[in-house]
Design an enzyme around this catalytic site. Structure first.
Site, PDB file in Angstrom:
ATOM      1  N   PHE A 194     -15.814   0.049   3.616  1.00 33.67           N
ATOM      2  CA  PHE A 194     -14.729   1.003   3.343  1.00 33.67           C
ATOM      3  C   PHE A 194     -13.813   0.384   2.299  1.00 33.67           C
ATOM      4  O   PHE A 194     -13.312  -0.719   2.484  1.00 33.67           O
ATOM      5  CB  PHE A 194     -13.929   1.323   4.614  1.00 33.67           C
ATOM      6  CG  PHE A 194     -12.872   2.372   4.359  1.00 33.67           C
ATOM      7  CD1 PHE A 194     -13.197   3.722   4.353  1.00 33.67           C
ATOM      8  CD2 PHE A 194     -11.562   2.003   4.099  1.00 33.67           C
ATOM      9  CE1 PHE A 194     -12.232   4.687   4.081  1.00 33.67           C
ATOM     10  CE2 PHE A 194     -10.594   2.965   3.833  1.00 33.67           C
ATOM     11  CZ  PHE A 194     -10.930   4.304   3.823  1.00 33.67           C
TER      12      PHE A 194
ATOM     13  N   ASP B  34     -12.609  -7.581  -0.716  1.00 32.84           N
ATOM     14  CA  ASP B  34     -11.633  -6.604  -0.247  1.00 32.84           C
ATOM     15  C   ASP B  34     -11.063  -7.116   1.071  1.00 32.84           C
ATOM     16  O   ASP B  34     -11.698  -6.999   2.122  1.00 32.84           O
ATOM     17  CB  ASP B  34     -12.322  -5.243  -0.080  1.00 32.84           C
ATOM     18  CG  ASP B  34     -11.366  -4.169   0.425  1.00 32.84           C
ATOM     19  OD1 ASP B  34     -10.257  -4.521   0.873  1.00 32.84           O
ATOM     20  OD2 ASP B  34     -11.746  -2.985   0.390  1.00 32.84           O
TER      21      ASP B  34
ATOM     22  N   LYS C 214      -2.416  -3.193   3.341  1.00 28.61           N
ATOM     23  CA  LYS C 214      -2.050  -3.036   4.756  1.00 28.61           C
ATOM     24  C   LYS C 214      -0.867  -3.904   5.223  1.00 28.61           C
ATOM     25  O   LYS C 214       0.264  -3.491   5.118  1.00 28.61           O
ATOM     26  CB  LYS C 214      -3.296  -3.216   5.619  1.00 28.61           C
ATOM     27  CG  LYS C 214      -4.307  -2.067   5.358  1.00 28.61           C
ATOM     28  CD  LYS C 214      -5.195  -1.756   6.516  1.00 28.61           C
ATOM     29  CE  LYS C 214      -5.799  -0.369   6.389  1.00 28.61           C
ATOM     30  NZ  LYS C 214      -7.106  -0.311   5.735  1.00 28.61           N
TER      31      LYS C 214
HETATM   32  C1  LIG Z   1      -7.588   0.502   4.639  1.00 25.25           C
HETATM   33  C2  LIG Z   1      -8.523  -0.109   3.705  1.00 25.25           C
HETATM   34  C3  LIG Z   1      -8.547   0.251   2.342  1.00 25.25           C
HETATM   35  C4  LIG Z   1      -7.702   1.380   1.790  1.00 25.25           C
HETATM   36  O1  LIG Z   1      -6.353   1.101   1.832  1.00 25.25           O
HETATM   37  P1  LIG Z   1      -5.294   2.304   1.593  1.00 25.25           P
HETATM   38  O2  LIG Z   1      -3.979   1.618   1.629  1.00 25.25           O
HETATM   39  O3  LIG Z   1      -5.494   3.306   2.670  1.00 25.25           O
HETATM   40  O4  LIG Z   1      -5.595   2.874   0.250  1.00 25.25           O
HETATM   41  C5  LIG Z   1      -9.402  -0.424   1.505  1.00 25.25           C
HETATM   42  N1  LIG Z   1     -10.198  -1.412   1.956  1.00 25.25           N
HETATM   43  C6  LIG Z   1     -10.203  -1.790   3.252  1.00 25.25           C
HETATM   44  C7  LIG Z   1     -11.089  -2.909   3.690  1.00 25.25           C
HETATM   45  C8  LIG Z   1      -9.385  -1.145   4.170  1.00 25.25           C
HETATM   46  O5  LIG Z   1      -9.420  -1.494   5.460  1.00 25.25           O
END
Ligand SMILES: *Cc1c(COP(=O)(O)O)cnc(C)c1O
Length: 395
Positions: free
Chosen positions: A133, A218, A247
């Protein structure tokens, strides 16, 4: 307004993309949230891994108040002290890095994708993994390895291909002349707290070096101490070329960061990229306070020891519970893999005033605050264990 009034007003006027639970929160303190009717909930959800220091952390609240009174915005045409302090801290944690600030995880990943393309100078393809994700913008949703997020949005952005997670041979088979890098979560969070084998990330790092590819990590969910270290990649003794954070970075305020090795970051030059709100001084002041807390308040140590305790206690419980397949995680990101959909367990916990999250269908995901006490952990775990005894088994 009470719970019902807030929920009705929202439903009438807001685009319905979240399928919200029927609960409205009014305030929070530490590991607890209070709904608009005054009921108290223990929070093992943390606004999806955002409020990692709990609610109303004094350092964060003070930083936000003080900065809001001084100055809230000037744009990136000018400098401010909170932004300068934050990029210094992030660059130092990464080591020889340069930082770009945006407002969210998706934007941090967008910056990483654009930087990789600039650096690639003709090479553009990024390999990502199934079950990953990376966000909801068109580029990051195209990078996300889950079809359910693609439905109805085709054509997706070209330049991404997916391979199975935790499979180096699959990466090697997928590599082509136009491949510029790999984007990977150290632990797949939204995909169900999927922890790769111990040597996978190290082998991906070596493979990227051999093939002159960028390793983009990420860490939007796993970073900022969630796994017990500032960055999850520190557990395996490697360093990516680019890392993204969001986050928990702002302690509840919206902020995202992309940090790249200095020589790669230099592919971005004035005018290459930008964001009106990126580096906003209030969000940056909050983020500096969050990092201070991680560095000075023993939060990382607490997250790793209480997280290990939760993992161990749930692991023991799982052996006597035939509804559980596996318990996995690291630090304060913990997944309980069920033989059935997680929803009845989430709902049973909610009824008993514990907030937990269900993801990937059958995974119960726990994201407690990093400064959770042992007593709070025990209270939450007792509720979870009872939920397994009392919740209906879905067909
Ligand atoms: C939540 C998340 C995102 C997206 O972040 P947003 O602030 O909602 O755009 C991207 N990568 C990972 C691994 C995430 O958990």
């Amino acid at each position: 307004m009470n719970n019902t009034e807030i929920i009705e007003l929202t439903h009438r006027n807001m685009v319905d993309v979240y399928g919200c639970l029927p609960l409205a929160f009014a305030r929070g303190h530490g590991a607890y949230l209070y709904d608009a009717d005054g009921n108290r909930y223990l929070d093992f959800f943390c606004g999806l891994a955002v409020t990692s220091l709990g609610h109303g952390n004094p350092r964060v609240v003070r930083a936000i108040k003080e900065q809001a009174e001084k100055l809230t915005h000037v744009s990136n045409v000018f400098h401010t002290e909170p932004t300068a302090r934050l990029v210094e801290k992030l660059a130092n944690h990464f080591g020889d890095g340069k930082v770009f600030l945006g407002n969210s995880g998706a934007e941090a990943n967008e910056a990483a994708i654009k930087l990789a393309r600039r650096w690639g100078n003709g090479r553009f393809e990024i390999l990502t993994t199934l079950g990953s994700f990376h966000g909801r913008t068109l580029a990051t949703v195209s990078a996300t390895g889950q079809e359910r997020y693609h439905q109805g949005f085709q054509p997706l952005m070209p330049g991404f291909r997916m391979v199975p997670f935790d499979d180096l041979a699959a990466l090697d088979r997928a590599r082509r002349d136009e491949t510029v890098g790999v984007m990977i979560e150290p632990i797949q969070g939204e995909g169900g707290v999927v922890v790769p084998r111990a040597d996978y990330l190290k082998r991906v790092r070596d493979w990227c070096d051999r093939n002159k590819l960028l390793l983009i990590m990420d860490e939007v969910q796993t970073g900022m101490g969630r796994t017990g270290k500032f960055f999850a990649f520190e557990h395996v003794g490697i360093k990516p070329d680019i890392v993204t954070l969001a986050k928990a970075l702002g302690g509840g305020l919206p902020i995202g960061a992309m940090i790249a090795r200095a020589e790669i970051a230099s592919s971005f030059t004035p005018g290459s990229h930008g964001s009106t709100f990126g580096g906003n001084p209030v969000a940056c002041a909050a983020a500096v306070a969050v990092i201070d807390a991680l560095e000075q308040d023993g939060v990382l140590e607490n997250g790793s020891s209480v997280g290990a305790y939760i993992l161990e206690r749930l692991g023991k419980f799982a052996r006597s519970c035939d509804r559980i397949v596996e318990v996995r995680g690291l630090g304060m990101i913990i997944g309980v893999v069920l033989k059935h959909d997680a929803r009845p367990i989430v709902e049973e916990c909610l009824k008993n005033r514990l907030l937990v999250n269900g993801t990937a269908g059958n995974v119960l995901r726990l994201l407690p605050p990093l400064n959770l006490t042992r007593e709070e952990a025990d209270a939450g775990l007792a509720t979870i264990e009872n939920a397994f005894k009392n919740a209906p088994i879905p067909k």
